[in-house]
Design a protein around this motif. Structure first.
Motif, short mmCIF file in Angstrom:
data_model
loop_
_atom_site.label_atom_id
_atom_site.label_comp_id
_atom_site.label_asym_id
_atom_site.label_seq_id
_atom_site.Cartn_x
_atom_site.Cartn_y
_atom_site.Cartn_z
N ASN A 35 0.69 -1.13 0.14
CA ASN A 35 0.00 -0.13 0.18
C ASN A 35 0.83 1.29 0.01
OD1 ASN A 35 -2.25 -1.33 -0.10
ND2 ASN A 35 -2.62 -1.30 2.26
N LEU A 36 1.72 1.28 0.59
CA LEU A 36 2.79 2.38 0.61
C LEU A 36 3.77 2.51 -0.60
CD1 LEU A 36 4.33 2.10 4.47
CD2 LEU A 36 2.96 3.96 3.45
N ASP A 37 4.06 1.41 -1.17
CA ASP A 37 4.64 1.48 -2.15
C ASP A 37 4.63 0.30 -3.39
OD1 ASP A 37 6.97 2.10 -4.37
OD2 ASP A 37 8.44 1.38 -3.19
N PRO A 38 3.55 0.43 -4.51
CA PRO A 38 3.23 -0.41 -5.06
C PRO A 38 4.12 -0.93 -6.00
CG PRO A 38 1.25 1.27 -4.99
CD PRO A 38 2.58 1.66 -4.30
N SER A 39 5.12 -0.21 -6.19
CA SER A 39 6.24 -0.42 -7.29
C SER A 39 7.31 -1.29 -6.69
CB SER A 39 6.87 0.74 -7.82
OG SER A 39 7.38 1.65 -6.83
N SER A 40 7.18 -1.66 -5.39
CA SER A 40 8.21 -2.50 -4.91
C SER A 40 8.22 -3.95 -4.93
CB SER A 40 8.34 -2.22 -3.49
OG SER A 40 9.13 -3.17 -2.55
N ALA A 41 9.23 -4.63 -5.75
CA ALA A 41 8.86 -6.02 -6.24
C ALA A 41 8.97 -6.97 -4.89
CB ALA A 41 10.29 -6.28 -7.22
N GLU A 42 9.88 -6.38 -3.94
CA GLU A 42 10.12 -7.19 -2.83
C GLU A 42 8.88 -7.02 -1.82
OE1 GLU A 42 12.29 -4.92 -3.83
OE2 GLU A 42 14.03 -5.94 -4.48
N SER A 43 8.17 -6.12 -1.98
CA SER A 43 6.81 -6.08 -1.15
C SER A 43 5.89 -7.03 -1.70
CB SER A 43 6.33 -4.66 -1.02
OG SER A 43 7.28 -3.79 -0.35
N HIS A 44 5.81 -7.19 -3.12
CA HIS A 44 4.63 -8.16 -3.65
C HIS A 44 5.44 -9.49 -3.57
CE1 HIS A 44 2.09 -5.21 -5.67
NE2 HIS A 44 3.40 -4.57 -6.18
N GLN A 45 6.64 -9.68 -3.54
CA GLN A 45 7.12 -11.00 -3.45
C GLN A 45 7.02 -11.70 -1.82
OE1 GLN A 45 11.51 -11.34 -4.30
NE2 GLN A 45 11.84 -12.82 -2.59
N TRP A 46 7.03 -10.97 -1.01
CA TRP A 46 7.04 -11.30 0.53
C TRP A 46 5.53 -11.23 0.80
CZ3 TRP A 46 10.52 -14.42 1.89
CH2 TRP A 46 11.64 -14.42 1.42
N PHE A 47 4.77 -10.59 0.30
CA PHE A 47 3.40 -10.71 0.73
C PHE A 47 2.82 -11.93 -0.16
CE2 PHE A 47 -1.16 -9.93 -1.01
CZ PHE A 47 -1.81 -10.03 0.41
N ALA A 48 3.21 -12.42 -1.31
CA ALA A 48 2.98 -13.61 -1.87
C ALA A 48 3.24 -14.67 -1.28
CB ALA A 48 3.40 -13.75 -3.62
N VAL A 49 4.60 -14.59 -0.56
CA VAL A 49 5.14 -15.73 0.11
C VAL A 49 4.25 -15.90 1.40
CG1 VAL A 49 6.96 -16.66 1.35
CG2 VAL A 49 7.32 -15.79 -0.74
N MET A 50 3.77 -14.95 2.05
CA MET A 50 2.95 -14.86 3.29
C MET A 50 1.65 -15.62 3.08
SD MET A 50 4.87 -13.98 5.71
CE MET A 50 6.58 -14.61 4.91
N CYS A 51 1.10 -15.24 1.86
CA CYS A 51 -0.13 -15.96 1.34
C CYS A 51 0.04 -17.49 1.36
CB CYS A 51 -0.59 -15.38 0.15
SG CYS A 51 -1.23 -13.59 0.13
N GLY A 52 0.98 -17.78 0.74
CA GLY A 52 1.21 -19.24 0.39
C GLY A 52 1.35 -19.95 1.82
N TYR A 53 2.11 -19.20 2.88
CA TYR A 53 2.30 -19.84 4.19
C TYR A 53 1.03 -19.97 4.95
CZ TYR A 53 7.43 -19.19 4.03
OH TYR A 53 8.70 -19.34 3.99
N LEU A 54 0.34 -18.78 4.83
CA LEU A 54 -0.89 -18.80 5.72
C LEU A 54 -2.01 -19.92 5.20
CD1 LEU A 54 -2.14 -17.39 7.91
CD2 LEU A 54 -3.10 -15.62 6.27
N SER A 55 -1.87 -20.15 3.83
CA SER A 55 -3.03 -21.14 3.30
C SER A 55 -2.74 -22.50 3.74
CB SER A 55 -2.74 -21.06 1.83
OG SER A 55 -1.45 -21.68 1.39
N GLN A 56 -1.67 -22.71 4.37
CA GLN A 56 -1.65 -24.17 5.27
C GLN A 56 -2.54 -24.40 6.09
OE1 GLN A 56 2.54 -24.82 6.14
NE2 GLN A 56 3.15 -23.87 4.32
#
Length: 379
Positions: free
Chosen positions: A222-243
Motif C-alpha cells: 500500500n505504501l509503495d506498489p512499485s516495490s517488487a520485494e513487497s509483492h514477493q514477500w506478501f505472496a510468500v506469506m499468502c502461501g504460508y498462511l494457506s496451510q
C-alpha cells in the motif's frame, strides 16, 4: 499420487475355500456384495466432502451481506485497530523474548536457511548476487544514514545463521513503530516473519507468523506498489498462511499468491527465485483434481489454470538466469520432464541435482524426493 485406499475385496473373496457344491450364482452374489461395500465406502467419502463444501458455502452466504459494511468501516478508518490486535499482537512480546533468547550459534545446515518457506533455492555460498544487492540498496537509497545502517544490518543478519535471523527479527520489531511508514523496512519485516515461520515447528506460532507477515507485506504494498520485494514477500506469506486456512481462504490466497508474484516478476524480471516460485504454483495447479477445480469455480467464478509445460518453462527460466540455481529447481525440472514423458531429460536433471552438495534443510528434503523419484525413472 495414487493410493490403494480400498482393499481389493473381490480378490479376498477368491481366497475363501468355497465348498465344491457351492453354486456359481452364490459365489457371484458374494463377489457383488464385496464390490457394493467398496462403492458404499466411496459414496460415504463423497458425502463427507459435500457436507464440508456446504459448510463453506454457508459461511460465504453469511459473510457476503456484511461485506458492504466492512468495506465502509475500512474506508472510514474504523478498522485501524486491526493492525495492532487480533490474534497476532498479543503473541508479539513472546516472540520478541524468544528472539532475544535465540539459539546457540551453529555452523550446521540451519545457517543456510531459505528465505521463507517457498525456498530461496540459493546454493551460492557467497550470498546475494551483485544484482540482488543492487535491488536491496535501491530500496533504502532514500533513507537517512542512520536508517540505512539499520536496514543494512538487518540484511546482513538475515543472510546469516539461525541465531542471526532471530536477531534480525528482534531488531526489526524494536523499530517497527519508528519505521512503520517505510516500505523498505516493512518488506524486510515481512521477510523476517517468513524466517521465523521456518525456524519454528509449532503450528500455532507458524500461523501467527504467517498472518502477521501477510499483514505487514500488505502495508508495504500500500505504501509503495512499485516495490517488487513487497509483492514477493506478501505472496510468500499468502502461501504460508494457506496451510492453516479453510478451503475458500486457501483458494483465495492461491489467487493472491499468483497475482502478486506476477507483479514482482514484472518489476524484477531477472530474479530466479520468482520464476522458481511461479513454477511451483503452475505445477501445483496443474495437479489439481477435477473436484478441486469445481470448488474453485463455485467459490470464485474462474478456477486457476496451468499446465506442466508452463511449470517447466518457469523452472528452465530460473536455470537460465542462474545456472545451478538450486537442488530443488532441478528436482522439479525432473518431475516436469517425467510427467511429460521425457525420461532421459528427467534422469539428467536428477543426476545434476545429486551432484549438488546438500546445504540447506530444503536441499535435504530434495534428497528425499530424489530417492523416490529415481527408481521410477530407471524402470
Amino acid at each position: 499420487m495414487h493410493l490403494p485406499i480400498f482393499p481389493n475385496s473381490a480378490n479376498s473373496f477368491d481366497l475363501i475355500d468355497f465348498p465344491y457344491e457351492t453354486h456359481k450364482g452364490e459365489r457371484a452374489v458374494l463377489l457383488l456384495q464385496g464390490r457394493q461395500v467398496q462403492i458404499l465406502e466411496k459414496l460415504n467419502g463423497l458425502v463427507i466432502s459435500v457436507e464440508e463444501l456446504k459448510r463453506e458455502v454457508t459461511f460465504l452466504k453469511e459473510a457476503i451481506p456484511k461485506l458492504d459494511e466492512l468495506v465502509r468501516d475500512e474506508l472510514q478508518g474504523k478498522t485501524g485497530s486491526r493492525r495492532t490486535s487480533p490474534l497476532h499482537r498479543p503473541a508479539k512480546k513472546r516472540k520478541v523474548e524468544a528472539a532475544a533468547q535465540g539459539v546457540s550459534d551453529t555452523t550446521s545446515s540451519e545457517e543456510a536457511e531459505s528465505e521463507g518457506g517457498y525456498i530461496t533455492a540459493h546454493t551460492d555460498t557467497e550470498g546475494e548476487s551483485e544484482e540482488e544487492k543492487g535491488w536491496i540498496n535501491s530500496s533504502i537509497s532514500s533513507l537517512t544514514p542512520e536508517e540505512k545502517l539499520v536496514l543494512q544490518e538487518v540484511d546482513r543478519l538475515h543472510g546469516g545463521s539461525e541465531h542471526e535471523k532471530r536477531e534480525s527479527f528482534k531488531l526489526l520489531l524494536e523499530r517497527e513503530e519508528q519505521y512503520r511508514n517505510h516500505p523498505g523496512f516493512l518488506w524486510r519485516l515481512a521477510r523476517a516473519y517468513g524466517d521465523m515461520f521456518e525456524l519454528t515447528a509449532d503450528a500455532d506460532e507458524k500461523k501467527n507468523y504467517a498472518a502477521e507477515g501477510k499483514l505487514v507485506g500488505e502495508n508495504a504494498i500500500n505504501l509503495d506498489p512499485s516495490s517488487a520485494e513487497s509483492h514477493q514477500w506478501f505472496a510468500v506469506m499468502c502461501g504460508y498462511l494457506s496451510q492453516f486456512e479453510t478451503i475458500q481462504n486457501k483458494i483465495r490466497n492461491g489467487y493472491l499468491f499468483k497475482e502478486h508474484l506476477d507483479k514482482a516478476v514484472a518489476l524484477k524480471p531477472q530474479d530466479p527465485l520468482l520464476y522458481y516460485l511461479t513454477g511451483r504454483w503452475c505445477y501445483e495447479v496443474a495437479q489439481l483434481s477435477w473436484i478441486e477445480k469445481k470448488v474453485a469455480a463455485a467459490l470464485f467464478g474462474t478456477p486457476p489454470t496451468s499446465t506442466i509445460h508452463e511449470a517447466l518453462q518457469n523452472f528452465l527460466k530460473a536455470e537460465e538466469i542462474h545456472p545451478g540455481y538450486s537442488k530443488y529447481n532441478y528436482v522439479y525440472l525432473a518431475k516436469c520432464y517425467k510427467d511429460l514423458g521425457q525420461r532421459s531429460n528427467a534422469l539428467r536433471c536428477c543426476e545434476t541435482a545429486l551432484s549438488i552438495l546438500p546445504v540447506t534443510n530444503e536441499d535435504q528434503e530434495a534428497e528425499k524426493i530424489l530417492e523416490t523419484l529415481l527408481p521410477s525413472l530407471k524402470l
